[in-house]
Design a protein around this motif. Structure first.
Motif, PDB file in Angstrom:
ATOM      1  N   SER A   3     103.631  22.182  12.345  1.00 46.42           N
ATOM      2  CA  SER A   3     104.921  22.485  11.606  1.00 46.42           C
ATOM      3  C   SER A   3     105.596  23.517  12.521  1.00 46.42           C
ATOM      4  O   SER A   3     106.878  23.432  12.645  1.00 46.42           O
ATOM      5  CB  SER A   3     104.504  23.332  10.447  1.00 46.42           C
ATOM      6  N   THR A   4     104.927  24.234  13.560  1.00 42.67           N
ATOM      7  CA  THR A   4     105.590  25.353  14.754  1.00 42.67           C
ATOM      8  C   THR A   4     106.423  24.375  15.754  1.00 42.67           C
ATOM      9  O   THR A   4     107.506  24.661  16.013  1.00 42.67           O
ATOM     10  CB  THR A   4     104.486  26.144  15.414  1.00 42.67           C
ATOM     11  N   THR A   5     105.682  23.091  15.799  1.00 39.44           N
ATOM     12  CA  THR A   5     106.293  22.369  16.855  1.00 39.44           C
ATOM     13  C   THR A   5     107.574  21.785  16.094  1.00 39.44           C
ATOM     14  O   THR A   5     108.824  21.576  16.977  1.00 39.44           O
ATOM     15  CB  THR A   5     105.408  21.344  17.287  1.00 39.44           C
ATOM     16  N   ALA A   6     107.589  21.342  15.034  1.00 40.35           N
ATOM     17  CA  ALA A   6     108.901  20.855  14.122  1.00 40.35           C
ATOM     18  C   ALA A   6     109.746  22.033  14.173  1.00 40.35           C
ATOM     19  O   ALA A   6     111.131  21.515  14.314  1.00 40.35           O
ATOM     20  CB  ALA A   6     108.386  20.440  12.910  1.00 40.35           C
ATOM     21  N   ILE A   7     109.643  23.242  14.064  1.00 43.97           N
ATOM     22  CA  ILE A   7     110.519  24.084  13.745  1.00 43.97           C
ATOM     23  C   ILE A   7     111.289  24.369  15.170  1.00 43.97           C
ATOM     24  O   ILE A   7     112.376  24.586  15.100  1.00 43.97           O
ATOM     25  CB  ILE A   7     109.766  25.693  13.333  1.00 43.97           C
ATOM     26  N   ARG A   8     110.537  24.688  16.331  1.00 46.35           N
ATOM     27  CA  ARG A   8     111.029  24.741  17.370  1.00 46.35           C
ATOM     28  C   ARG A   8     111.928  23.807  18.099  1.00 46.35           C
ATOM     29  O   ARG A   8     112.923  23.714  18.252  1.00 46.35           O
ATOM     30  CB  ARG A   8     109.963  24.662  18.631  1.00 46.35           C
ATOM     31  N   ALA A   9     111.328  22.328  17.453  1.00 48.77           N
ATOM     32  CA  ALA A   9     112.392  21.177  17.708  1.00 48.77           C
ATOM     33  C   ALA A   9     113.510  21.349  16.798  1.00 48.77           C
ATOM     34  O   ALA A   9     114.841  20.877  17.319  1.00 48.77           O
ATOM     35  CB  ALA A   9     111.635  19.958  17.341  1.00 48.77           C
ATOM     36  N   GLY A  10     113.350  21.850  15.668  1.00 49.28           N
ATOM     37  CA  GLY A  10     114.709  21.884  14.831  1.00 49.28           C
ATOM     38  C   GLY A  10     115.564  22.917  15.170  1.00 49.28           C
ATOM     39  O   GLY A  10     116.722  22.696  15.425  1.00 49.28           O
ATOM     40  N   LEU A  11     115.036  24.096  15.801  1.00 45.42           N
ATOM     41  CA  LEU A  11     115.887  25.249  16.530  1.00 45.42           C
ATOM     42  C   LEU A  11     116.661  24.460  17.624  1.00 45.42           C
ATOM     43  O   LEU A  11     117.925  24.972  17.918  1.00 45.42           O
ATOM     44  CB  LEU A  11     114.865  26.338  16.546  1.00 45.42           C
ATOM     45  N   ALA A  12     115.872  23.569  18.525  1.00 49.02           N
ATOM     46  CA  ALA A  12     116.652  23.054  19.444  1.00 49.02           C
ATOM     47  C   ALA A  12     118.013  22.152  19.047  1.00 49.02           C
ATOM     48  O   ALA A  12     118.806  22.131  19.976  1.00 49.02           O
ATOM     49  CB  ALA A  12     115.675  22.301  20.216  1.00 49.02           C
ATOM     50  N   GLN A  13     117.907  21.621  18.082  1.00 48.11           N
ATOM     51  CA  GLN A  13     119.017  20.823  17.534  1.00 48.11           C
ATOM     52  C   GLN A  13     120.062  21.513  17.109  1.00 48.11           C
ATOM     53  O   GLN A  13     121.477  21.123  16.923  1.00 48.11           O
ATOM     54  CB  GLN A  13     118.387  20.039  16.484  1.00 48.11           C
ATOM     55  N   LEU A  14     120.115  23.076  16.653  1.00 52.73           N
ATOM     56  CA  LEU A  14     121.175  23.836  16.271  1.00 52.73           C
ATOM     57  C   LEU A  14     121.974  24.225  17.393  1.00 52.73           C
ATOM     58  O   LEU A  14     121.764  24.260  18.518  1.00 52.73           O
ATOM     59  CB  LEU A  14     120.590  25.023  15.404  1.00 52.73           C
ATOM     60  N   SER A  15     123.118  24.938  16.893  1.00 45.55           N
ATOM     61  CA  SER A  15     124.162  25.618  18.041  1.00 45.55           C
ATOM     62  C   SER A  15     123.486  26.726  18.476  1.00 45.55           C
ATOM     63  O   SER A  15     122.649  27.353  17.643  1.00 45.55           O
ATOM     64  CB  SER A  15     125.459  25.734  17.214  1.00 45.55           C
ATOM     65  N   GLU A  16     123.869  27.092  19.535  1.00 47.20           N
ATOM     66  CA  GLU A  16     123.447  28.510  20.120  1.00 47.20           C
ATOM     67  C   GLU A  16     123.388  29.701  19.093  1.00 47.20           C
ATOM     68  O   GLU A  16     122.726  30.567  18.925  1.00 47.20           O
ATOM     69  CB  GLU A  16     124.220  28.754  21.456  1.00 47.20           C
ATOM     70  N   ASN A  17     124.554  29.871  18.234  1.00 46.03           N
ATOM     71  CA  ASN A  17     124.901  30.834  17.479  1.00 46.03           C
ATOM     72  C   ASN A  17     123.962  30.838  16.355  1.00 46.03           C
ATOM     73  O   ASN A  17     123.321  31.701  15.943  1.00 46.03           O
ATOM     74  CB  ASN A  17     126.314  30.743  17.000  1.00 46.03           C
TER      75      ASN A  17
END
Length: 199
Positions: free
Chosen positions: A118-132
């Protein structure tokens, strides 16, 4: 008959004080030998320049102590030697501090190999978001700031942050949902199209 204008009065030249004159001569006569001395003892020209600058600063401050009997260069070599010694002690202290910080950082940084799916997935999800979006979510979720504090860090009104935070969380939920395959395992292809930030 027109009269010719008289020339302007001569500009008075500033008299150079004896102390300043003596220092200039001392510098001109000893700069190159001192630079050679320093360059042979340190690893970079920048460090050598720092040592010479510090040596000449000491000479200026203690000009009355600089011998006038032709041994000024030897005196300056002695000063440069002490400056060089201080420089080396400073390097040792900096190296020790850097090593200490590296060790503390290694202890404080989590081992990414032990992260849960789940932590890996959250990190992967964050990487897909804009910088802001990513910065806002990290400030509130990881750094523990409330929306008002995050607004101060970001330099925006608190009400703007609340709206952006709500939308960023929704985008993260969508991105994290995309990070899992149908059987609940984290997908390997974490290079999906980034989630676009709403304007």
């Amino acid at each position: 008959m027109t009269s010719t204008p008289s020339p302007p009065p001569p500009v008075a030249l500033r008299a150079v004080p004896d102390r300043e004159l003596r220092f200039r001569e001392l510098f001109d006569e000893n700069f190159r030998p001192l630079l050679g001395y320093a360059l042979r003892r340190v690893s970079s020209p920048e460090d050598a320049a720092d040592i010479i600058a510090e040596t000449m600063l000491v000479a200026w401050r203690r000009l009355d102590d600089v011998p006038a009997d032709g041994t000024a260069r030897l005196y300056l070599y002695g000063v440069a030697r002490r400056v060089l010694s201080n420089h080396r002690r400073g390097e040792i202290r900096r190296d020790r501090l850097a090593e200490k910080l590296r060790l503390q950082l290694a202890e404080a940084t989590p081992d990414l190999t032990s992260l849960s799916d789940s932590t890996t997935a959250i990190r992967a999800g964050l990487a897909q978001l804009s910088e802001n979006d990513r910065e806002l979510l990290m400030l509130t979720g990881w750094d523990g700031l409330d929306p008002r504090e995050a607004a101060q860090v970001l330099g925006v009104p608190a009400r703007t942050v609340r709206t952006r935070l709500h939308r960023a969380r929704a985008r993260l939920r969508a991105a994290v949902g995309d990070a899992f395959s149908t059987d609940g395992q984290v997908r390997d292809d974490q290079h999906a199209r980034p989630v676009q930030e709403e304007r």
